[in-house]
Design an enzyme around this catalytic site. Structure first.
Site, short mmCIF file in Angstrom:
data_model
loop_
_atom_site.label_atom_id
_atom_site.label_comp_id
_atom_site.label_asym_id
_atom_site.label_seq_id
_atom_site.Cartn_x
_atom_site.Cartn_y
_atom_site.Cartn_z
N VAL A 175 21.30 -19.62 -60.26
CA VAL A 175 20.93 -19.12 -61.59
C VAL A 175 22.02 -19.43 -62.61
O VAL A 175 21.74 -19.91 -63.71
CB VAL A 175 20.64 -17.60 -61.54
CG1 VAL A 175 20.41 -17.03 -62.94
CG2 VAL A 175 19.43 -17.32 -60.66
N LYS A 187 13.30 -10.54 -51.27
CA LYS A 187 14.40 -9.65 -51.70
C LYS A 187 13.91 -8.69 -52.78
O LYS A 187 14.16 -7.48 -52.72
CB LYS A 187 15.55 -10.50 -52.23
CG LYS A 187 16.63 -9.77 -52.99
CD LYS A 187 17.79 -10.69 -53.36
CE LYS A 187 17.42 -11.66 -54.46
NZ LYS A 187 17.40 -11.04 -55.80
N CYS A 203 13.79 -14.88 -53.47
CA CYS A 203 13.44 -13.87 -54.48
C CYS A 203 12.33 -12.92 -54.06
O CYS A 203 12.53 -11.71 -54.02
CB CYS A 203 13.09 -14.56 -55.79
SG CYS A 203 14.51 -15.40 -56.48
N ALA A 236 -3.46 -20.97 -51.11
CA ALA A 236 -3.21 -20.31 -49.81
C ALA A 236 -2.25 -21.15 -48.99
O ALA A 236 -2.24 -22.38 -49.07
CB ALA A 236 -4.53 -20.13 -49.09
#
Ligand code: UDX
Length: 477
Positions: free
Chosen positions: A11, A266, A263, A255
């Site tokens: 990030v 978590k 992410c 699917a």
């Protein structure tokens, strides 16, 4: 503006590179000497398309620099982004905020002049209040604001997600902080893209709500795929038919084997912890987590079934290991339980991934890693397409068929049309599709005035404990 970004991971690096490309002067800070040295030579420690070019171009223009010296960076900054990791604690899945708090303490010591401190890391609701308290305690004299600015970056498309976001969310009620953040994102405002300014805690919850909703939407379509396999429907057409409804939208309806990544797993767990701490039951999110975990494990049963009911002594070629394409990230990848369960069932597993094998080697034992898809499939009893890397969705099917011992192709991403696979001699097993080798459904046997259905019901929980209740529907009228 002068900006510091604390934490040069996924990030932080994307944030720093993009902000510098917008013309801001950005200093990226990290404790890791090796990482900083590598970045200063233009070598990027993570795989993210276009990131390397962006870093090199802006570093060459002197707008993007890398340092270990947080104090120097912060003392010269108008805005300081905290973009350090918040990994889940192994014990309980709670987000480990120690890196955030450490950064807050170090930033406090270096503050000079009004500074906006921005939580970019994904943090539990209320963390901004704690950061504000830490800094105030350390520096009662400092003039600063703490803002929440959650990221919505997808691995593999992070640059586009940052520079052309669906929206920017800013959590602050302080006019100076608001003005500073609007200056940071002036390119977004100029492009007419939405910027939502709201309360700090609201901004923190928006991030968790978005990820939990996306995970739930995805888990919903995955469960519909299971139903499709039993009623003879096609999940891709179901998804298309549903996605055309503008209230639903066509994204996140593909699917697959279940979601992974750093992410969704978590953030859903962290959201559940927050809810539990406040005595609120988020049953949909709880079910999403457990259904997804069970799904990832149940994919191994799908492979075993497709290989004739046993993989003992057989070679299974797994194509794709990362949790999705265009990343080297193996965190919570569905390939991890798949490989483990196939090995436990007696299979010899061979694997190939364009970018993920370095990480996979640290996570998987007794796997034979191959240099390419065809080497991986040589003399294999089945091929499993796990991750839809472009190169894995464009295979030479004749060549693949030619190297395999038996032609079972389990396509866990529905990357290939079953007709195409069958035309090349494969037994095709997909997700949410009925296949010739597996009857669509047990057709209902009319029994007098009632119709009895036997269905497989995959309940969340141990994959092997799939139960098979019979459902008696009584016809009415
Ligand atoms: C996600 C969110 O999308 C992003 O906004 C947030 O900031 C971080 O978490 P990421 O985890 O990088 O991004 O990947 P994403 O593209 O969302 O995919 C998550 C998982 O869902 C992957 O395992 C992917 O394979 C799976 N997925 C996604 C599907 O199976 N089908 C889909 O239609 C979409």
């Amino acid at each position: 503006m002068k900006i510091s970004v604390i934490g040069s991971g996924y990030v932080g690096l994307v944030t720093g590179a993009c902000l510098s490309d917008w013309g801001h002067h950005v200093v990226c800070v990290d404790r890791d000497a090796e990482k900083i040295a590598s970045l200063n030579t233009g070598v990027i420690p993570i795989y993210e398309p276009e990131l390397e070019i962006l870093v090199r171009e802006n570093a060459a223009k002197g707008r993007l620099t890398f340092t270990r010296n947080l104090a120097d960076a912060v003392s010269d900054s108008d805005v300081v982004f905290i973009a350090v990791g918040t990994p889940p604690r192994p014990a309980d899945g709670e987000a480990d905020l120690s890196y955030v708090y450490d950064a807050a303490r170090e930033i406090a010591g270096a503050l000079r002049g009004y500074t906006v401190i921005v939580d970019k890391s994904t943090v539990p609701i209320g963390t901004g209040d704690v950061v504000e308290h830490i800094v105030s305690l350390a520096r009662p004299d400092a003039d600063f604001s703490v803002v929440s600015n959650p990221e919505f970056l997808r691995e593999g498309s992070a640059i586009a997600d940052f520079t052309r976001p669906d929206r920017v969310v800013i959590g602050t009620e302080e006019p100076r902080a608001r003005a500073a953040m609007l200056e940071v994102y002036e390119r977004v405002e100029a492009a007419g893209l939405p910027i939502l300014v709201t309360k700090r805690r609201t901004a923190e919850l928006i991030k968790y709500t978005a990820n939990a909703f996306l995970a739930t939407k995805l888990t919903f379509i995955n469960e519909m795929a299971d139903l499709c396999e039993h009623v003879g429907a096609d999940i891709d057409d179901v998804a298309q038919g549903v996605g055309l409804d503008t209230r639903i939208g066509d994204k996140f309806l593909k699917a697959g084997p279940g979601y992974g990544g750093s992410c969704f797993p978590k953030d859903t767990l962290a959201l559940l912890r927050t809810a539990q701490d406040h005595g609120v039951a988020l049953r949909l999110v709880e079910d999403t987590v457990s259904v997804n975990e069970a799904r990832k494990r149940r994919m191994a049963l799908k492979v075993i079934d497709a290989a004739g009911g046993s993989v003992t002594g057989k070679t299974i070629a797994v194509l794709g290991l990362t949790f999705k394409a265009n990343t080297d990230d193996m965190r919570a990848s569905p390939s991890i339980p798949l490989v483990e369960l196939l090995q436990r069932a007696g299979a010899h597993v061979r694997a190939y991934d364009p970018e993920g094998m370095d990480q996979a080697r640290m996570l998987m034992e007794d796997v034979e890693f191959s240099t390419g898809p065809y080497e991986c499939a040589a003399n294999a009893d089945a091929v499993v397409l796990m991750t839809d890397w472009h190169e894995l969705t464009q295979l030479d099917l004749d060549r693949l068929h030619g190297v395999m011992r038996s032609p079972a192709f389990i396509d866990l991403r529905n990357a290939y049309a079953p007709e195409l696979l069958e035309a090349h001699g494969f037994t095709a097993i997909g997700i949410g599709r009925s296949s010739k080798s597996h009857p669509d459904s047990l057709s209902p046997e009319p029994v007098g005035d009632t119709v009895e259905f036997k269905t497989l019901s995959a309940r969340p929980g141990p994959a092997e404990a799939m139960v098979e209740p019979s459902v008696r529907l009584v016809s009415v009228g």
